[in-house]
Scaffold this motif. Structure first.
Motif, PDB file in Angstrom:
ATOM      1  N   VAL A  32       0.404   4.043  -2.787  1.00  0.00           N
ATOM      2  CA  VAL A  32      -0.091   5.371  -2.438  1.00  0.00           C
ATOM      3  C   VAL A  32       1.052   6.380  -2.396  1.00  0.00           C
ATOM      4  O   VAL A  32       0.860   7.563  -2.646  1.00  0.00           O
ATOM      5  N   MET A  77      -5.209   7.651   2.873  1.00  0.00           N
ATOM      6  CA  MET A  77      -5.772   6.428   2.299  1.00  0.00           C
ATOM      7  C   MET A  77      -7.269   6.369   2.539  1.00  0.00           C
ATOM      8  O   MET A  77      -7.803   5.385   3.030  1.00  0.00           O
ATOM      9  N   ALA A 107       0.831  -1.199   0.000  1.00  0.00           N
ATOM     10  CA  ALA A 107       0.000   0.000   0.000  1.00  0.00           C
ATOM     11  C   ALA A 107       0.863   1.246   0.000  1.00  0.00           C
ATOM     12  O   ALA A 107       0.562   2.222  -0.681  1.00  0.00           O
ATOM     13  N   GLU A 167      -6.229  -0.038   0.013  1.00  0.00           N
ATOM     14  CA  GLU A 167      -6.729   0.855   1.056  1.00  0.00           C
ATOM     15  C   GLU A 167      -7.864   0.202   1.827  1.00  0.00           C
ATOM     16  O   GLU A 167      -7.917   0.254   3.056  1.00  0.00           O
TER      17      GLU A 167
END
Lengths: 125, 137, 503
Positions: free
Chosen positions: A102, A110, A98, C157
């Protein structure tokens, strides 16, 4: 002994929740590790800490004699440790992925699946 | 990392460690040891070899995909739990072969289960290590 | 012996293992997966019939006697769940053939699916509290992987929230189990049910009840604990989110039903009143959340929450009719909700988006799909004569009998708003003319191959047919639910079946 364990559990759980409420992913995973330890120690202390022999039945007897430590909580903790280890390892891998996707380890960045989904989420196909 | 000392040592250590891992596996029934530790020792042997010679060389001596080893181990373990059903006993009951065998000791479904664990651990660990090294190279 | 009770766990396990031998062989995995889930479904049907005719059955694993070893127990509630998990597993297997992309299939989608089904079935079957925790972890870790598989940003996410909250819930669960063991010295659920009323200190039992309510509540997504669900369920591919929407929260609901009818029944006035209040808040917050959403699957995700409220309400009433309504509701809801997610997946395949504002005019393209959406959607809203009507009706009647008029009012109001949301989707996706700017960019999008279309429509038609069948012929299902409720409300039957003469 229970007194000391209770205090340790308290400290561990407090720091675990403090860390889990932080925004950084690294701190969250640390919090999860602490929480796992707090949980295991809780089981250990609530199932009565006894000083005694390991619960092996001697060869010429059919039951246990004297004071022996209850093996079941230990088995529970062992299982919980192994499972916790697996899930934490998975969580670390997930957080790393992640982070790469990101580009930030801030949980506040997030939130694209939490906000009103009216647009396509950037970074998806 | 490719030092000559490590290379020479691993040449001798690899077979030794593998034998030791099998020893641990079969010792595990009544003594410390068992499939989990055995599997770890075996994968440690291959990891050492990997550190000494690199990923391609390990692949040439360990030709099976690790995931197949993992599948085989799981299959063995799972079969050993189902096996007692054919003897009219509930799942996961220990069924033993009455005579002792050389090397293996007493043979029964727990032994098979432990062997399954051995291969599962070996497969998982090697899979992780191979993936990490391929990522790097 | 009763070894057949373990087969709902063993079948998916072996299916998963055999597929591992064919790692990266897509076609073979697809075939094995299909065969495996067919076998599991057939087994579930047979086993339901077997338990229905022969009463509660136990399997003492490893031949260890009851309070000491791990046991598998099957009563009618268990069988409801096993049967429905068989149906959903089967439907999802077919649906995946049509919609799953190659990358995911390459990275072990099918083995993960089967292992998750194994975990689900295991947590339904087990009669031991700690063992239930282990099964929860089995299903959780495979569901974590399924959510994240594919690695798109939204998926990751969503997965983070899903993972953190579920790990928290598991930790609470383990603490609860540990403390229960500390005060009773047992982990077997029947044993706990026997020992807990005899405890001198009933205060700690209430505390434990709340521990379990919170921990299962996170998994079941009840009122203050549901935020992970709408953040994560709409991110993975349709097949995955369909089986999640159908089965996973219902594992939590099942666990709540199990412990709050068997173990924590000593202080119903306290615990079950709290459950009723939570149920009402869950229904309201879910449905109001859905009303403000403009994304297909997010609306459906919020509706999972509101529907959980109905099931929990049935449990909180703790009357035969209430529990029966709850059981019936679970069965109906899993099938309907999975089907709605399937439909949303088809719409996505056709149009390439889930956003309501970009969608439109699907009815013209596929009139059949419109009909297939209406059946589960209206059923979810509780329109007679579909299955949802009977489920809502039973729960509502139970609420009236108990004198919980507020709960009745809330449940009817929520039913209305559910219908509103479904009509909103119907208007936006199927009926409205699509805006030209979006139509143009989707025009070039896929002419779907025949095989794909068939694989997508078969499970949808199958589940819609089940919904219709229950709706037009609810009698046997209600009888079955009543019988299950009888078993749940008389824990002595369960305890006797498990412990036998050991009392």
């Amino acid at each position: 002994m229970e007194f000391v364990l209770a205090i340790i559990v308290g400290i561990l759980a407090t720091s675990a929740f403090y860390l889990m409420l932080r925004r950084s992913l690294v701190k969250v995973i640390l919090g999860m590790v602490f929480l796992g330890n707090a949980v295991n120690l809780t089981i250990f202390s609530v199932a009565r800490v006894t000083k005694g022999y390991a619960a092996f039945i001697p060869e010429n007897a059919s039951t246990l004699e004297g004071v022996y430590a209850d093996p079941l909580p230990q088995a529970l903790i062992l299982t919980a440790i192994v499972i916790g280890f697996g899930t934490q390892a998975f969580a670390i891998a997930l957080f790393r992925k992640a982070f790469q996707k990101v580009g930030d380890d801030d949980l506040d960045k997030m939130n694209s699946t939490d906000i009103m989904c009216n647009e396509d989420i950037p970074g998806d196909k | 990392m490719r030092s000559i000392i490590l290379r020479t040592m691993t040449m001798y250590l690899l077979p030794l460690l593998l034998i030791f891992s099998v020893f641990l596996l079969f010792r595990g029934h009544n003594h410390p040891g068992g499939g989990f530790v055995g599997g770890l020792v075996a994968s440690a042997a291959y990891s050492l070899y990997l550190l000494g010679f690199g990923i391609d060389k390990v692949r040439s001596i360990f030709r099976i995909q690790p995931i197949k080893v993992l599948a085989f181990g799981l299959f063995l373990a799972a079969s050993s739990t189902v096996f007692p059903i054919f003897f009219g006993k509930p799942l996961m009951t220990g069924v033993w072969y009455e005579h002792k065998l050389p090397i293996v000791g007493s043979l029964g479904t727990p032994t098979v289960f432990d062997t399954g664990v051995y291969f599962t651990v070996l497969g998982v660990t090697l899979n992780i290590i191979f993936t990490l090294f391929e990522d790097k190279e | 012996m009763n070894s057949i009770l373990a087969m709902p766990v063993v079948f998916p396990l072996f299916t998963g293992i055999i597929m591992l031998f064919f790692w990266k062989h897509r076609q073979i995995q697809r075939i094995i997966n299909f065969l495996g889930s067919t076998a599991t479904l057939a087994l579930a049907i047979y086993l339901t019939w077997y338990i229905k005719t022969s009463g509660i059955q136990c399997l003492y694993i490893g031949a260890w006697k009851a309070p000491f070893g791990i046991i598998f127990t099957a009563d009618l509630l268990t069988m409801t769940m096993i049967l429905v998990s068989g149906i959903i597993g089967f439907a999802t297997s077919i649906y995946s053939l049509g919609t799953m992309d190659e990358t995911r299939e390459h990275f072990g989608y099918y083995p993960l699916l089967q292992i998750m089904i194994m975990g689900i079935n295991g947590s339904f079957m087990t009669g031991d509290l700690f063992n239930m925790f282990v099964w929860f972890e089995v299903l959780l870790i495979s569901s974590f992987s399924l959510v994240a598989l594919g690695g798109e940003r939204s998926q990751l996410e969503g997965a983070i929230k899903y993972v953190i909250l579920n790990l928290l819930s598991s930790s609470l669960f383990v603490v609860g189990v540990g403390i229960l063991y500390g005060i009773t010295g047992g982990l077997n659920m029947a044993d706990l049910a026997r020992k807990i009323p005899m405890l001198p200190n009933q205060g700690i039992v209430n505390v434990m009840a709340m521990f379990f309510l919170i921990s299962f509540g996170i998994k079941a997504a009840i009122f203050p604990l549901f935020f992970w669900l709408p953040a994560s369920y709409h991110t993975p591919p349709a097949a995955v989110s369909a089986i999640f929407a159908g089965m996973l929260t219902k594992v939590g609901v099942y666990a709540l039903f199990r412990v709050f009818t068997l173990i924590f029944v000593t202080n119903v006035a306290f615990t079950h009143t709290i459950i009723i209040i939570i149920a009402m808040l869950t229904m309201l917050s879910g449905v109001l959340g859905a009303a403000s959403q403009m994304e297909f699957r997010r609306i459906l995700s919020f509706h999972i929450i509101s529907q959980i409220g109905y099931m929990i309400l049935g449990l909180g009433l703790m009357t035969p009719l209430g529990i029966a309504g709850g059981v019936f509701y679970i069965f109906h809801h899993i099938i309907v909700k999975t089907n709605l997610f399937f439909v949303s997946g088809v719409v996505n395949e056709l149009k390439g988006t889930y956003l309501l504002k970009k969608l439109g005019g699907v009815l013209k393209l596929y009139p059949l799909l419109g009909l297939l959406f209406l059946i589960p959607a209206l059923s979810l809203g509780g329109v007679p004569p579909l299955s949802g009507f009977w489920a809502k009706y039973t729960v509502a009647v139970a609420a009236v009998e108990k004198g919980e008029y507020l709960a009745l009012a809330v449940s009817l109001f929520v039913g209305l708003l559910t219908l509103f949301s479904m009509i909103k989707i119907w208007n936006e996706v199927f009926w409205k003319e699509q805006k030209a700017e979006f139509a143009a960019e989707q025009q070039a999008l896929r002419q779907l191959p025949k095989f794909k279309i068939a694989m997508m429509f078969v499970p949808i038609i199958l589940l819609a047919a089940i919904t219709l069948f229950i709706g037009l012929n609810p009698e046997p299902f209600l009888d079955y639910a009543n019988e299950a409720a009888q078993q749940l409300l008389n824990p002595s039957i369960y305890i006797n079946a498990v412990l036998g003469g050991a009392q």
